[in-house]
Design a protein around this motif. Sequence first.
Motif, mmCIF file in Angstrom:
data_model
loop_
_atom_site.group_PDB
_atom_site.id
_atom_site.type_symbol
_atom_site.label_atom_id
_atom_site.label_comp_id
_atom_site.label_asym_id
_atom_site.label_seq_id
_atom_site.Cartn_x
_atom_site.Cartn_y
_atom_site.Cartn_z
ATOM 1 N N GLN A 21 -13.336 56.534 25.216
ATOM 2 C CA GLN A 21 -14.481 56.024 24.457
ATOM 3 C C GLN A 21 -14.073 55.322 23.173
ATOM 4 O O GLN A 21 -14.836 54.538 22.623
ATOM 5 N N PHE A 66 -14.394 51.418 22.627
ATOM 6 C CA PHE A 66 -15.645 50.756 22.295
ATOM 7 C C PHE A 66 -15.959 50.846 20.805
ATOM 8 O O PHE A 66 -17.106 50.920 20.413
ATOM 9 N N THR A 67 -14.923 50.829 19.991
ATOM 10 C CA THR A 67 -15.107 50.875 18.543
ATOM 11 C C THR A 67 -14.586 49.581 17.919
ATOM 12 O O THR A 67 -13.755 48.884 18.500
ATOM 13 N N TYR A 126 -10.808 49.664 17.379
ATOM 14 C CA TYR A 126 -10.006 49.361 18.568
ATOM 15 C C TYR A 126 -9.912 47.850 18.773
ATOM 16 O O TYR A 126 -8.862 47.316 19.095
#
Length: 86
Positions: free
Chosen positions: A74, A77-78, A81
Amino acid sequence: WYLDPESWAIVWTDIYDEQKRLWKCFEYRQNNIQTEQGELLKMYTSETTLDIQRTHSTYNRHDYKGVGLKDVDQSMFTIQYLQRRY
């Protein structure tokens, strides 16, 4: 291009040549694809290309396997990142 107001998906695209004559049209189709988690996800499943000037068409079908993988990190999805440098 033409946008479907309900799905916000492009369903049709016209392309013109240098003399501004209609050259090609692309039609995109969507269907609901079931993910591994059982959810329905609307995805492009086929495309038709019409070459108006050469009177030719092509049909493309997209097969999806393993949509909605269970073990996706997960953190991908930042913003951090996306801003990483390799």
